[in-house]
Scaffold this motif. Structure first.
Motif, PDB file in Angstrom:
ATOM      1  N   GLU A 185       0.836  -1.198   0.000  1.00 30.72           N
ATOM      2  CA  GLU A 185       0.000   0.000   0.000  1.00 30.72           C
ATOM      3  C   GLU A 185       0.874   1.253   0.000  1.00 30.72           C
ATOM      4  O   GLU A 185       0.617   2.213  -0.745  1.00 30.72           O
ATOM      5  N   GLY A 188      -3.104  -5.638  -5.796  1.00 36.98           N
ATOM      6  CA  GLY A 188      -4.339  -6.057  -6.473  1.00 36.98           C
ATOM      7  C   GLY A 188      -4.549  -7.549  -6.375  1.00 36.98           C
ATOM      8  O   GLY A 188      -5.675  -8.030  -6.187  1.00 36.98           O
ATOM      9  N   TYR A 227      -5.938  -8.359  -2.937  1.00 41.49           N
ATOM     10  CA  TYR A 227      -7.365  -8.047  -2.862  1.00 41.49           C
ATOM     11  C   TYR A 227      -8.189  -9.045  -3.671  1.00 41.49           C
ATOM     12  O   TYR A 227      -9.298  -9.411  -3.273  1.00 41.49           O
ATOM     13  N   ARG A 228      -7.659  -9.490  -4.775  1.00 40.79           N
ATOM     14  CA  ARG A 228      -8.378 -10.456  -5.617  1.00 40.79           C
ATOM     15  C   ARG A 228      -8.574 -11.776  -4.880  1.00 40.79           C
ATOM     16  O   ARG A 228      -9.621 -12.412  -4.984  1.00 40.79           O
ATOM     17  N   ASP A 275     -11.864  -8.042  -2.317  1.00 45.55           N
ATOM     18  CA  ASP A 275     -12.554  -6.902  -2.935  1.00 45.55           C
ATOM     19  C   ASP A 275     -12.150  -6.829  -4.408  1.00 45.55           C
ATOM     20  O   ASP A 275     -11.086  -6.307  -4.747  1.00 45.55           O
ATOM     21  N   ASP A 276     -13.010  -7.353  -5.277  1.00 48.04           N
ATOM     22  CA  ASP A 276     -12.693  -7.387  -6.710  1.00 48.04           C
ATOM     23  C   ASP A 276     -12.637  -5.995  -7.327  1.00 48.04           C
ATOM     24  O   ASP A 276     -11.831  -5.745  -8.229  1.00 48.04           O
ATOM     25  N   GLN A 277     -13.483  -5.090  -6.856  1.00 49.09           N
ATOM     26  CA  GLN A 277     -13.470  -3.733  -7.426  1.00 49.09           C
ATOM     27  C   GLN A 277     -12.172  -3.010  -7.076  1.00 49.09           C
ATOM     28  O   GLN A 277     -11.604  -2.300  -7.914  1.00 49.09           O
ATOM     29  N   ARG A 278     -11.706  -3.197  -5.845  1.00 53.45           N
ATOM     30  CA  ARG A 278     -10.425  -2.605  -5.452  1.00 53.45           C
ATOM     31  C   ARG A 278      -9.286  -3.222  -6.265  1.00 53.45           C
ATOM     32  O   ARG A 278      -8.371  -2.515  -6.710  1.00 53.45           O
ATOM     33  N   ALA A 280      -9.225  -1.707  -9.716  1.00 54.91           N
ATOM     34  CA  ALA A 280      -8.659  -0.348  -9.729  1.00 54.91           C
ATOM     35  C   ALA A 280      -7.137  -0.388  -9.631  1.00 54.91           C
ATOM     36  O   ALA A 280      -6.436   0.358 -10.339  1.00 54.91           O
ATOM     37  N   LEU A 281      -6.611  -1.266  -8.778  1.00 56.67           N
ATOM     38  CA  LEU A 281      -5.156  -1.373  -8.619  1.00 56.67           C
ATOM     39  C   LEU A 281      -4.504  -1.926  -9.884  1.00 56.67           C
ATOM     40  O   LEU A 281      -3.446  -1.443 -10.314  1.00 56.67           O
ATOM     41  N   GLY A 299     -15.419  -7.615 -10.780  1.00 60.05           N
ATOM     42  CA  GLY A 299     -15.010  -6.289 -10.320  1.00 60.05           C
ATOM     43  C   GLY A 299     -15.398  -5.175 -11.268  1.00 60.05           C
ATOM     44  O   GLY A 299     -15.076  -4.006 -11.024  1.00 60.05           O
TER      45      GLY A 299
END
Length: 558
Positions: free
Chosen positions: A253, A268, A271-272, A280-283, A286-287, A315
């Motif tokens: 991070e 990413g 998070y995946r 968190d697929d949306q995060r 984005a990454l 996501g």
């Protein structure tokens, strides 16, 4: 009796799931298939018994809300109620339990050729760190001429193979001068047995020294992003410290905030997968976008993941055009890396993309060439892929002995799909048939919960061909195969106890099982409400006691 419309929808879902690649759980399905699952959940909610349970659940929930408000809550469809998400996966499991048509072949369920789960790439070769200090007082870079030469010898080039002995000598000299990057590379050599005997204890000793050096550099660097990424990577891999995805995420991070594209990609991935952070697929999307869109160093691995997520609607909304664009970028990025660095994992990726026509035109011959390059560098996924190509005759002439040669190379490194496929070839191909080897490999794969191997063994003992018929063993293997997701094993189990029910017996059975599982989920939710109700009553009682104390002039802590 099960609802006929519900059964029809389950059959349609079963057909879609057979075509679905990847995990067969709700979160990994395409948007269209998710919509079908939601429709099945809402159809299920039309059943009078389920509807009554849902109504009772809402009434009890409103009783709790009345503690704070007289208003009742809005009632969402069952499929959209986050409290009942488990019903969606119960629907998926029910559809998977529907037996296939008898004419379908087990070959359709062979272990697919998947791209490797390798996300820790050699990106440290592509980015030279910024060191503390500037001008005449600038700290000397660890990227000395000796270190650069050591890296060339360690990884070789398109024209010359690696020289591990030469690389080790140079790296030891650099490590003695305090070069943390050389310490890290020495750890990798010890760990992988490159030019030496594998020694994990010695490898960890080098990794600990490297981690200490990286932490020192990070603490005094003007641009610490690179070091934060390298530290995160070591925690993610368990190099020099206990594996800790939570700490890795923290370091990634920081590095991502410094615009490090490798860190954005690695974070990413966490998070995946939900490793060290809440999934968190949306995060993750984005990454990956940040990493793949980096102006100076666009990350090819991130572009590949974006291609997959846009294709499957993970996501983000499904977008075939964007998927194709990201895959093309990934393919070109991997090509660029391969031209400067002979990396077995990059060769494997390029082979897989050529085989499947992902990001480029489908070309099995070129795929085989890339797999061959990766296999020569010891990549077990590529060895399995080559074995499979020689077995199928794709991109190469069909040659079972060559297939077994590469598969058994992969088996030396415990590649599970290779173990299964070798067992299947020894069992089914007359020119190389060997029941002893077939049983050895299939039983080994079955011990590792390979559903396809369990299915073949169950089928073998059920029919009594090549081995004595053994219904007990057949049943045990088939039950295990069903538990591990093989769609065909349930059909054979059903054949052991034929009933006079209609031809769609398994559909009816799956629908009734789904009803029972849904009722069980409601029981769990009722227990949750009881716990919440008790908690709210306790809070309400405490509030009344507090009010009484205040009215009498007492202190609340008294």
């Amino acid at each position: 009796m099960a609802d006929p419309q519900l059964k029809q929808m389950l059959m349609e879902l079963a057909q879609r799931l057979k075509r679905h690649k990847g995990k067969k759980v709700y979160g990994y399905l395409s948007a269209g298939t998710k919509n079908l699952v939601d429709s099945i959940v809402d159809q299920l909610a039309q059943d009078s018994r389920i509807a009554e349970l849902y109504d009772i659940w809402y009434r009890q929930r409103d009783e709790i809300f009345k503690t704070y408000s007289s208003a009742t809550s809005d009632r969402a469809p069952l499929s959209q109620n986050p409290e009942f998400k488990p019903v969606r996966n119960a629907v998926v499991r029910a559809a998977l339990g529907i037996a296939p048509e008898e004419s379908q072949s087990v070959d359709q369920n062979d272990t697919p050729l998947e791209d490797s789960v390798d996300w820790v790439n050699r990106d440290d070769m592509q980015d030279e760190p910024v060191y503390a200090g500037s001008g005449s007082g600038r700290k000397k870079s660890w990227w000395t001429e000796e270190y650069r030469q050591a890296r060339k010898l360690l990884y070789g080039s398109a024209d010359s193979p690696p020289d591990f002995a030469g690389a080790r000598a140079l790296l030891l000299g650099e490590a003695a001068k305090g070069n943390g990057l050389a310490m890290y590379d020495l750890g990798l050599m010890e760990q992988k047995g490159l030019g030496c005997v594998e020694d994990d204890e010695q490898a960890q000793d080098w990794f600990r020294k490297a981690l200490t050096a990286f932490l020192t550099e990070e603490s005094r660097s003007e641009k610490p992003g690179y070091w934060q990424y390298r530290i995160g990577k070591m925690y993610a891999m368990g190099y020099g410290a206990g594996q800790d995805h939570s700490k890795a995420a923290g370091w990634y991070e920081k590095a991502a905030d410094e615009k490090n594209p490798f860190a954005a990609y690695a974070l990413g991935c966490l998070y995946r997968r939900g490793q060290g952070v809440e999934q968190d697929d949306q995060r993750a999307f984005a990454l990956f976008t940040d990493a793949a869109s980096h102006e100076e160093k666009p990350n090819a691995y991130a572009a590949y993941e974006l291609g997959r997520m846009c294709r499957e609607g993970i996501g983000t909304e499904p977008d075939p055009t964007a998927s194709a664009r990201w895959y093309r970028q990934a393919y070109n990025g991997f090509l660029s890396i391969a031209q400067t660095l002979p990396d077995d994992r990059i060769y494997y990726r390029l082979g897989h993309m050529n085989l499947t026509g992902t990001g480029t035109s489908r070309d099995p011959i070129k795929a085989a060439e890339y797999f061959m390059k990766a296999a020569k560098l010891g990549n077990t996924d590529a060895q399995y892929a080559l074995g499979r190509l020689f077995y199928l005759g794709q991109g190469v002439s069909r040659d079972l002995r060559q297939a077994l040669f590469y598969l058994e190379k992969a088996i030396e490194k415990e590649n599970q799909p290779a173990i299964y496929l070798a067992g299947k070839i020894y069992l089914t191909e007359d020119s190389v048939k060997d029941i002893g080897k077939a049983l050895h490999y299939l039983e080994l794969a079955a011990s590792q919960e390979n559903a396809n191997a369990e299915y073949l063994l169950g089928k073998l003992y059920l029919r009594g061909e090549d081995v004595p018929k053994d219904l007990a063993r057949a049943t045990a293997y088939l039950n295990a195969a069903v538990a591990h997701g093989n769609e065909y094993a349930q059909y054979l189990l059903n054949s052991l106890n034929r009933t006079p029910e209609p031809q769609n017996w398994s559909v009816t059975s799956s629908a009734l099982t789904l009803m029972r599982q849904t009722a069980s989920i409601f029981q769990d939710r009722f227990r949750d409400l009881d716990t919440q109700y008790a908690h709210h009553i306790d809070r309400k009682l405490m509030s009344k006691i507090a009010e009484k104390k205040l009215a009498q002039g007492q202190k609340l802590g008294g």
